[in-house]
Design an enzyme around this catalytic site. Structure first.
Site, PDB file in Angstrom:
ATOM      1  CB  ALA A  13      38.081  42.230  31.002  1.00 50.97           C
ATOM      2  CB  VAL A  14      40.389  40.274  26.687  1.00 51.63           C
ATOM      3  CG1 VAL A  14      41.500  40.092  27.678  1.00 51.63           C
ATOM      4  CG2 VAL A  14      40.614  39.461  25.448  1.00 51.63           C
ATOM      5  CB  VAL A  76      35.087  41.179  38.578  1.00 50.60           C
ATOM      6  CG1 VAL A  76      33.844  41.126  37.714  1.00 50.60           C
ATOM      7  CG2 VAL A  76      34.824  40.507  39.927  1.00 50.60           C
ATOM      8  CG  ASN A 104      44.749  34.937  39.517  1.00 51.17           C
ATOM      9  OD1 ASN A 104      44.571  33.725  39.571  1.00 51.17           O
ATOM     10  ND2 ASN A 104      45.506  35.513  38.601  1.00 51.17           N
ATOM     11  CB  SER A 130      45.845  28.989  34.516  1.00 51.88           C
ATOM     12  OG  SER A 130      47.088  29.368  33.945  1.00 51.88           O
ATOM     13  CE  LYS A 185      45.481  30.728  37.639  1.00 50.37           C
ATOM     14  NZ  LYS A 185      46.024  32.023  37.790  1.00 50.37           N
ATOM     15  CG  HIS A 188      49.202  27.686  37.924  1.00 50.91           C
ATOM     16  ND1 HIS A 188      49.213  29.010  37.514  1.00 50.91           N
ATOM     17  CD2 HIS A 188      49.297  26.944  36.790  1.00 50.91           C
ATOM     18  CE1 HIS A 188      49.319  29.064  36.202  1.00 50.91           C
ATOM     19  NE2 HIS A 188      49.367  27.825  35.736  1.00 50.91           N
ATOM     20  CG  ASN A 189      49.141  32.535  39.342  1.00 56.31           C
ATOM     21  OD1 ASN A 189      48.722  31.612  38.657  1.00 56.31           O
ATOM     22  ND2 ASN A 189      48.653  33.747  39.275  1.00 56.31           N
ATOM     23  CD  GLU A 192      52.111  32.587  35.601  1.00 55.92           C
ATOM     24  OE1 GLU A 192      51.093  31.865  35.535  1.00 55.92           O
ATOM     25  OE2 GLU A 192      52.047  33.829  35.593  1.00 55.92           O
TER      26      GLU A 192
HETATM   27  C1  6PG Z   1      47.420  32.494  34.426  1.00 51.98           C
HETATM   28  C2  6PG Z   1      48.264  33.601  35.004  1.00 51.98           C
HETATM   29  C3  6PG Z   1      47.481  34.796  35.378  1.00 51.98           C
HETATM   30  C4  6PG Z   1      48.312  35.879  36.071  1.00 51.98           C
HETATM   31  C5  6PG Z   1      49.286  36.548  35.206  1.00 51.98           C
HETATM   32  C6  6PG Z   1      49.907  37.811  35.785  1.00 51.98           C
HETATM   33  O1  6PG Z   1      47.472  31.434  35.026  1.00 51.98           O
HETATM   34  O2  6PG Z   1      46.770  32.658  33.399  1.00 51.98           O
HETATM   35  O3  6PG Z   1      48.866  33.121  36.165  1.00 51.98           O
HETATM   36  O4  6PG Z   1      46.472  34.359  36.229  1.00 51.98           O
HETATM   37  O5  6PG Z   1      47.450  36.826  36.545  1.00 51.98           O
HETATM   38  O6  6PG Z   1      50.268  35.662  34.828  1.00 51.98           O
HETATM   39  O7  6PG Z   1      50.529  37.596  37.001  1.00 51.98           O
HETATM   40  P1  6PG Z   1      51.605  38.651  37.552  1.00 51.98           P
HETATM   41  O8  6PG Z   1      51.123  40.022  37.155  1.00 51.98           O
HETATM   42  O9  6PG Z   1      51.604  38.512  39.033  1.00 51.98           O
HETATM   43  O10 6PG Z   1      52.882  38.326  36.897  1.00 51.98           O
END
Ligand code: 6PG
Length: 486
Positions: A13-14, A76, A104, A130, A185, A188-189, A192
């Site tokens: 995937a990308v 994956v 993740n 990330s 991580k 971190h999320n 986020e």
């Molecule tokens: C990152 C992000 C990534 C995450 C997306 C979507 O660090 O690059 O945290 O890992 O999957 O931001 O997260 P949600 O769909 O839960 O908003």
């Protein structure tokens, strides 16, 4: 012919494609594999054309093309797919070879996978990656944990492809054993989620409360991005405000206000409950996404439940109020990171990890979604005092929160008066006020628990750890229930 591959990557995937190209740019020979094998050839013919990337059409071929110890990285979908690939790959590996999960994944799964693989003589790394597509291509933040013996073998690859801070230090270092990488991580999320919610609340106040246009809001975020809030998320918010749909209208206004989520924020909150650590801001951010997702219910409720007025905030000095919104965002953000660090500290103790808190701030300083100038200050705080108990107590942040406090309170009061929801701003302030309050009303709560259930209490005039019970009504006995804290 001797195997040439430095590392294999499963999952085109990308993110996977971009990470492969990034590794290639740094001189590593990557073996690419994908479950739908036709994608391997497509990738080699298009994106990877002219590179050293090698394709494999089976797991066996992929493993055969790798130098020892073999390094097999998966990007994956978290969950069953990771276990399925491990089951397919492991039989083709030999003791000392390394499987790396860069998705993740839930940290508990990484802990289990490490144990299972180590029992077979294999090594495991569960790593947070990330930075989205662009990060993967040009320098992500990488947070590896797992089998310590694996680190020296992946370090040169990870640290060369990772983002770098100003002095060239890579945003990647060993986090800790077992599930530590994926734990960091996950936090971190969670952070986020919190940052995004805070920005959303500021946007709501500017748009609805002050009636500002997307262009005006764009200018505010552009300004904020030059100061203490300088960060990737503020920067993209600025750019989102400027983006126009085909009809010339702001794109942001065309997007339905129902947030999605894949679960990492929720996991952070669930684990915080296990540790009894109040990450109230991240929790509100997760629940706010849930409230937003109740779109059709909200449409109905909006017809029935009336707020205090027209939702507008009346201010004498608009510029000063916008500065106060910035202060509210900043102070709340400090609280959120303090809470995130509280959780990591508690988890490290419970799971037996030695986390380097300044090092984590440095890993997040560049490459990742929460990257910001602010993280440099957190790094400094832990450099100044590696045993810092709480970020809120670091002298720099004491001053910053102190300076922002008046604006923070003013904004929340105005939002409440106008009926604009600011759950993250207000929960941050409630936490701040709770944390700095010597005497909370939990004495009464303890009395109530003892009154109705003989749950016992500690006394202010006796040492901690001694528990008492009172026969409040004269009817109950003197027997107390056992004391334990979840
Ligand atoms: C990152 C992000 C990534 C995450 C997306 C979507 O660090 O690059 O945290 O890992 O999957 O931001 O997260 P949600 O769909 O839960 O908003």
């Amino acid at each position: 012919m001797q195997p040439q591959g430095d590392i294999a990557l499963i999952g085109l995937a990308v993110m996977g494609q971009n990470l492969i190209l990034n590794m290639n740019d740094h001189g590593f020979t990557v073996v690419a594999f994908n479950r739908t094998v036709s994608k391997v050839d497509e990738f080699l013919a298009k994106e990877a054309k002219g590179t050293k990337v090698v394709g494999a059409h089976s797991i066996e071929e992929m493993c055969a093309k790798l130098k020892r110890p073999r390094r097999v990285m998966m990007l994956v979908k978290a969950g069953q797919a990771v276990d399925d690939f491990i089951a397919l790959v492991a039989p083709h590996l030999e003791p000392g070879d390394i499987i790396i999960d860069g998705g993740n994944s839930l940290f508990g799964d990484s802990e289990r996978r490490r144990k299972e693989l180590e029992a077979k003589g294999l090594l495991f790394i569960g790593t947070g990656v990330s930075g989205g597509e662009e990060g993967a291509r040009h320098g992500p933040s990488i947070m590896p944990g797992g089998s310590p013996a694996a680190w020296e073998h992946v370090k040169p690859i990870f640290q060369s492809v990772a983002a770098k801070v100003e002095d060239g230090t890579p945003c990647c270092d060993w986090v800790g054993e077992g599930g530590a990488g994926h734990y960091v991580k996950m936090v971190h999320n969670g952070i986020e989620y919190g940052d995004m919610q805070l920005i959303g609340e500021a946007y709501h106040l500017l748009k609805t409360g002050l009636g500002m246009s997307a262009d005006e809001i764009q200018a505010v975020f552009a300004e904020w991005n030059k100061g203490v809030l300088d960060s990737y998320l503020i920067e993209i918010t600025r750019d989102i405000m400027a983006f126009r749909d085909k009809d010339g209208k702001p794109m942001v206004d065309k997007i339905l206000d129902a947030a999605g989520q894949k679960g990492t924020g929720k996991w952070t909150v669930i684990d915080s409950m296990e540790h009894g650590i109040p990450i109230t801001l991240i929790s509100e951010a997760v629940y706010s996404r849930c409230v937003s997702a109740l779109k059709s219910e909200r449409v109905e409720a909006a017809k029935v439940l009336k707020g205090p007025g027209d939702g507008k905030i009346k201010v004498a000095d608009k510029k000063a109020f916008i500065d106060s919104i910035r202060d509210a965002l900043y102070a709340s953000k400090i609280v959120s990171y303090a809470q995130g660090y509280m959780l990591m500290t508690s988890a490290a103790k419970a799971y037996g990890w030695t986390l380097n808190y300044g090092g984590i701030a440095l890993m997040w300083r560049g490459g990742c979604i929460i990257r910001s100038r602010f993280l440099g200050k957190i790094k400094e705080a832990y450099d100044n005092n590696p045993k810092l108990g709480n970020l809120l107590l670091d002298p720099y942040f004491v001053k910053e929160v102190g300076d922002a406090q008046a604006g923070w309170r003013q904004v929340i009061a105005a939002a409440v008066t106008a009926g604009i929801p600011v759950p993250a701003f207000s929960t941050a302030l409630a936490f701040f006020d709770g944390y700095r309050t010597e005497n909370l009303p939990a004495n009464l709560l303890q009395a109530q628990r003892d009154f109705f259930g003989a749950h016992t209490y500690e006394r202010v005039d006796e040492p901690r750890g001694k528990f008492f019970h009172t026969n409040w009504t004269g009817r109950g006995g003197d027997t107390s229930s056992s004391t334990y804290t979840v």
